[in-house]
Design a protein around this motif. Structure first.
Motif, PDB file in Angstrom:
ATOM      1  N   CYS A  77       0.847  -1.191   0.000  1.00 41.80           N
ATOM      2  CA  CYS A  77       0.000   0.000   0.000  1.00 41.80           C
ATOM      3  C   CYS A  77       0.885   1.245   0.000  1.00 41.80           C
ATOM      4  N   VAL A  78       0.504   2.234  -0.804  1.00 43.05           N
ATOM      5  CA  VAL A  78       1.262   3.482  -0.944  1.00 43.05           C
ATOM      6  C   VAL A  78       0.450   4.609  -0.313  1.00 43.05           C
ATOM      7  N   TYR A  79       1.146   5.391   0.528  1.00 48.21           N
ATOM      8  CA  TYR A  79       0.544   6.553   1.185  1.00 48.21           C
ATOM      9  C   TYR A  79       1.329   7.797   0.779  1.00 48.21           C
ATOM     10  N   GLN A  80       0.606   8.905   0.675  1.00 45.39           N
ATOM     11  CA  GLN A  80       1.252  10.165   0.321  1.00 45.39           C
ATOM     12  C   GLN A  80       0.687  11.291   1.174  1.00 45.39           C
ATOM     13  N   ARG A  81       1.508  12.313   1.356  1.00 48.51           N
ATOM     14  CA  ARG A  81       1.038  13.543   2.001  1.00 48.51           C
ATOM     15  C   ARG A  81       1.892  14.703   1.500  1.00 48.51           C
ATOM     16  N   GLN A  82       1.243  15.837   1.273  1.00 47.43           N
ATOM     17  CA  GLN A  82       1.941  17.029   0.793  1.00 47.43           C
ATOM     18  C   GLN A  82       2.566  17.737   1.980  1.00 47.43           C
ATOM     19  N   ILE A  83       3.811  18.196   1.799  1.00 48.95           N
ATOM     20  CA  ILE A  83       4.532  18.887   2.863  1.00 48.95           C
ATOM     21  C   ILE A  83       4.942  20.258   2.359  1.00 48.95           C
ATOM     22  N   PRO A  84       5.230  21.201   3.264  1.00 48.31           N
ATOM     23  CA  PRO A  84       5.646  22.552   2.840  1.00 48.31           C
ATOM     24  C   PRO A  84       6.942  22.505   2.038  1.00 48.31           C
ATOM     25  N   ASN A  85       7.200  23.613   1.349  1.00 53.12           N
ATOM     26  CA  ASN A  85       8.394  23.662   0.505  1.00 53.12           C
ATOM     27  C   ASN A  85       9.699  23.625   1.295  1.00 53.12           C
ATOM     28  N   ASP A  86       9.688  24.118   2.542  1.00 50.16           N
ATOM     29  CA  ASP A  86      10.915  24.051   3.353  1.00 50.16           C
ATOM     30  C   ASP A  86      11.043  22.638   3.937  1.00 50.16           C
ATOM     31  N   ASN A 121      -7.508   9.412   3.533  1.00 52.42           N
ATOM     32  CA  ASN A 121      -7.263  10.138   2.287  1.00 52.42           C
ATOM     33  C   ASN A 121      -5.796  10.134   1.884  1.00 52.42           C
ATOM     34  N   GLN A 122      -4.879   9.665   2.752  1.00 54.98           N
ATOM     35  CA  GLN A 122      -3.467   9.591   2.386  1.00 54.98           C
ATOM     36  C   GLN A 122      -3.134   8.321   1.607  1.00 54.98           C
ATOM     37  N   ARG A 123      -3.987   7.337   1.645  1.00 57.08           N
ATOM     38  CA  ARG A 123      -3.714   6.107   0.909  1.00 57.08           C
ATOM     39  C   ARG A 123      -4.150   6.299  -0.547  1.00 57.08           C
ATOM     40  N   VAL A 124      -3.213   6.074  -1.458  1.00 55.33           N
ATOM     41  CA  VAL A 124      -3.495   6.322  -2.865  1.00 55.33           C
ATOM     42  C   VAL A 124      -3.704   5.036  -3.656  1.00 55.33           C
ATOM     43  N   LEU A 125      -3.060   3.946  -3.253  1.00 52.78           N
ATOM     44  CA  LEU A 125      -3.280   2.674  -3.959  1.00 52.78           C
ATOM     45  C   LEU A 125      -2.753   1.520  -3.133  1.00 52.78           C
ATOM     46  N   CYS A 126      -3.252   0.313  -3.429  1.00 52.47           N
ATOM     47  CA  CYS A 126      -2.769  -0.945  -2.854  1.00 52.47           C
ATOM     48  C   CYS A 126      -2.704  -1.972  -3.982  1.00 52.47           C
ATOM     49  N   LYS A 127      -1.688  -2.799  -4.009  1.00 52.38           N
ATOM     50  CA  LYS A 127      -1.524  -3.770  -5.070  1.00 52.38           C
ATOM     51  C   LYS A 127      -0.827  -5.010  -4.533  1.00 52.38           C
ATOM     52  N   TYR A 128      -1.155  -6.149  -5.148  1.00 49.39           N
ATOM     53  CA  TYR A 128      -0.479  -7.400  -4.831  1.00 49.39           C
ATOM     54  C   TYR A 128       0.703  -7.583  -5.777  1.00 49.39           C
ATOM     55  N   PHE A 129       1.758  -8.194  -5.221  1.00 50.83           N
ATOM     56  CA  PHE A 129       2.946  -8.405  -6.051  1.00 50.83           C
ATOM     57  C   PHE A 129       3.661  -9.653  -5.560  1.00 50.83           C
ATOM     58  N   GLN A 130       4.255 -10.362  -6.524  1.00 51.08           N
ATOM     59  CA  GLN A 130       5.033 -11.554  -6.224  1.00 51.08           C
ATOM     60  C   GLN A 130       6.009 -11.813  -7.364  1.00 51.08           C
ATOM     61  N   GLU A 131       7.246 -12.116  -7.013  1.00 51.34           N
ATOM     62  CA  GLU A 131       8.261 -12.448  -8.008  1.00 51.34           C
ATOM     63  C   GLU A 131       9.180 -13.510  -7.400  1.00 51.34           C
ATOM     64  N   LEU A 132       9.244 -14.683  -8.063  1.00 57.82           N
ATOM     65  CA  LEU A 132      10.031 -15.783  -7.520  1.00 57.82           C
ATOM     66  C   LEU A 132      11.519 -15.509  -7.582  1.00 57.82           C
ATOM     67  N   THR A 157       8.686  -3.675  -8.227  1.00 57.52           N
ATOM     68  CA  THR A 157       7.367  -3.241  -8.687  1.00 57.52           C
ATOM     69  C   THR A 157       7.313  -1.716  -8.690  1.00 57.52           C
ATOM     70  N   THR A 158       6.483  -1.158  -9.540  1.00 57.84           N
ATOM     71  CA  THR A 158       6.380   0.303  -9.681  1.00 57.84           C
ATOM     72  C   THR A 158       4.936   0.733  -9.512  1.00 57.84           C
ATOM     73  N   ALA A 159       4.778   2.034  -9.284  1.00 58.58           N
ATOM     74  CA  ALA A 159       3.448   2.632  -9.173  1.00 58.58           C
ATOM     75  C   ALA A 159       3.522   4.066  -9.672  1.00 58.58           C
ATOM     76  N   VAL A 160       2.516   4.492 -10.422  1.00 55.25           N
ATOM     77  CA  VAL A 160       2.417   5.860 -10.912  1.00 55.25           C
ATOM     78  C   VAL A 160       1.377   6.576 -10.071  1.00 55.25           C
ATOM     79  N   ILE A 161       1.813   7.637  -9.408  1.00 53.63           N
ATOM     80  CA  ILE A 161       0.933   8.402  -8.524  1.00 53.63           C
ATOM     81  C   ILE A 161       0.549   9.676  -9.256  1.00 53.63           C
ATOM     82  N   GLY A 162      -0.717   9.850  -9.532  1.00 58.91           N
ATOM     83  CA  GLY A 162      -1.189  11.026 -10.267  1.00 58.91           C
ATOM     84  C   GLY A 162      -2.031  11.951  -9.419  1.00 58.91           C
ATOM     85  N   GLU A 163      -2.655  12.944 -10.144  1.00 63.96           N
ATOM     86  CA  GLU A 163      -3.508  13.952  -9.514  1.00 63.96           C
ATOM     87  C   GLU A 163      -2.746  14.750  -8.460  1.00 63.96           C
TER      88      GLU A 163
END
Length: 576
Positions: free
Chosen positions: A490-499, A518-529, A536-542
């Protein structure tokens, strides 16, 4: 030699010592001279193993009462008292030669022997009874069946105490007043000998009490203590010789028993002489107080206590009936039960008497496999926490846990005791010589690991990578390492000040459930033997142009705490 002479000697040989004495020619001396027991004198007797020693004595005409006291040493003995009375008094001027000893006169004459007292044991025993006929001889028989030992015998004629042995009270038991972790307080009834003698002025005390502490058993006499100390010294000397000589066999010095006369009286040793020269024998002889507190003991240990009243002048002693007790256990913190999958927040501190420096937890896994997974890490401070896991009083593992999440595999026991102890930065244990808020917050969780045989694997790295070429005004692309097991990320994001320099990364103990939805932007399953390709990658938009964002990735697991990756700060492009 005629046939009659041979038969005569054979009968004399098989009839025992009494017959030999009676039939010995006048120009021969017996091989074992008669040993007389003197009145009002302590006689020390050496008892060879399995051999009976005999001591003889007679009483004065005016004596109407007599007492005999026998003091064994280190082993139980058998002793008996018999009296042999003549039917006819021996003549004043016997026709036998003067070379014959007095007991031979009794055995040559007519009469019978009557046993009047027997005793078996290792305690001091005293027989008191009336005197028999004047023409009587008393026989004291002593025997040790275990091994050679020393015995003291004392004869007293007349009424009243002899004054040689201290007197015990009517209640000779040692009582326990109080028991602690490292001390025991004892009490006993005073001896009448000390009560009578202690009031004299201008003279040194005749009597004193000796308190003996032993971890093996009670002792019935100071002589037994002396022999035990000698044996321990000898064993220690032999052990040192063996260690010094290596494989060479070292034989101890032979004792002088070969040339020792068994009937010769030995020099008597004071019961406290050895104690005065022995360092810490477990015996304290100080004063005449009947209350004593024994200190410097070990917690949760059974001790045996004996009290002796000692006559310093005569070198005699009498033993009270000893007691035994177990010291209390050390105070331990309460044990808290961990529920299945419960996330536990633990605070440890090294300052203040009311703070907890150590915590104990118990976890019992579910299922027949009895396996579990313990995950934990500290949340603040600069110190680590020492974690010790044991089962059935056996330590399974011990390690330090810092800011990196740690996993401890639990297996091999039905339940587990988990001990947490904070450490200062140099690795030593508490207390911590600091002031202020020396508190350490630890988060941990214990879960039953069903159908697992090992600890779940960690990602190869917990770093989050962003791609500059894939960064736009309203989106960013991030990547992170996964594992070969199928898991939820699961990926979480939050905006922080410029400093951004004034802002640090998210608290490592902040779990996903504690963050706003509202900070959680996506969740995904992943597995690689293949672990090398487990990316794994994720594109965070908006996102807003030219804004600064902090991204956090959590590896959500079925067992154990979520794994938080290191926070990543990325700024979107201002112009596109």
């Amino acid at each position: 030699m005629t046939l009659s002479s041979c038969l005569y000697l054979a009968v004399a040989f098989f009839s025992g010592p009494a017959t030999i004495f009676a039939l010995a020619p006048e120009n021969e001396v017996t091989l074992h001279p008669t040993t007389w027991l003197s009145e009002n004198k302590i006689t020390s007797v050496h008892l060879p193993k399995g051999r009976t020693r005999r001591l003889y004595f007679t009483l004065k005409k005016k004596a109407d009462l007599m007492s005999i006291t026998v003091s064994p040493c280190a082993v139980p003995i058998e002793w008996s008292l018999a009296v042999r009375t003549l039917k006819d008094k021996p003549p004043k001027k016997p026709h036998w030669t003067s070379k014959k000893s007095m007991p031979e006169l009794w055995w040559r004459g007519s009469g019978k022997e009557v046993q009047i007292h027997t005793y078996t044991g290792n305690a001091v025993d005293t027989f008191t009874g009336p005197a028999h006929a004047t023409a009587s001889i008393y026989v004291l028989r002593l025997k040790s069946n275990e091994h050679a030992t020393q015995v003291s015998a004392y004869l007293h004629e007349g009424t009243g105490p002899s004054g040689v042995f201290p007197e015990l009270p009517s209640d000779p038991r040692v009582h326990t007043l109080g028991v602690g972790m490292t001390s025991v307080t004892l009490r006993w009834a005073p001896s009448s000998s000390i009560v009578a003698k202690d009031g004299r002025h201008g003279k040194p005390p005749y009597y004193e009490y000796c308190v003996l502490v032993d971890r093996k058993h009670n002792r019935r006499s100071l002589c037994a203590l002396r022999e035990g100390v000698k044996k321990e010294r000898k064993d220690e000397q032999m052990r040192q010789k063996r260690e010094k000589a290596g494989k060479e066999i070292v034989w101890g010095p032979l004792k002088d028993w070969w040339w020792q006369r068994s009937d010769a009286p030995e020099e008597r040793e004071s019961p406290t002489a050895l104690l005065d020269n022995f360092e810490d024998p477990g015996c304290v002889c100080k004063d005449v107080e009947s209350v004593c507190t024994v200190s410097d003991l070990l917690p949760d240990t059974q001790y045996y206590f004996d009290v002796f009243v000692v006559d310093r002048v005569n070198g005699t002693s009498m033993a009270y009936t000893g007691t035994f007790t177990r010291t209390h256990e050390e105070a331990r913190p309460a044990v808290t039960s961990l529920r299945e999958g419960q996330v536990k927040w633990v605070t440890l501190s090294g300052t203040g008497s009311g703070q907890q420096r150590e915590r104990l937890f118990r976890f019992k896994p579910r299922g027949w496999q009895q396996n579990g997974l313990l995950t934990m890490h500290t949340c603040n401070g600069t110190s680590n926490v020492k974690v010790t896991v044991s089962s059935k009083d056996q330590e399974l593992t011990s390690q330090e846990v810092g800011h990196q999440l740690a996993q401890i595999w639990l297996h091999g026991g039905p339940s587990y005791l988990i001990q947490l102890q904070a450490l200062v930065p140099d690795g030593s244990s508490l207390p911590i010589p600091k002031s202020g808020s020396d508190k350490f917050c630890l988060r941990m969780q214990a879960s039953s690991a069903y159908h697992r045989r090992a600890v779940p694997v960690f990602p190869a790295t917990l770093q989050i990578k962003s791609f500059n070429k894939l960064r736009t005004c309203n989106s960013v692309t991030i990547a992170w390492m996964g594992t070969e097991e199928r898991s939820l990320y699961c990926v979480y994001q939050r905006q922080i000040p410029n400093d951004a320099g004034k802002h640090t990364s998210t608290d490592s103990c902040l779990d996903p459930e504690s963050r706003p939805a509202n900070q959680r932007v996506l969740c995904k399953y992943f597995q690689e033997l293949n672990p090398r390709r487990a990316v794994t990658t994720a594109v965070i938009g908006e996102l807003d142009p030219g804004a600064l964002y902090m991204f956090d990735v959590y590896l959500m697991r079925r067992w154990g705490l979520p794994i938080k990756y290191h926070s990543k700060i990325v700024r979107t492009r201002s112009e596109c």
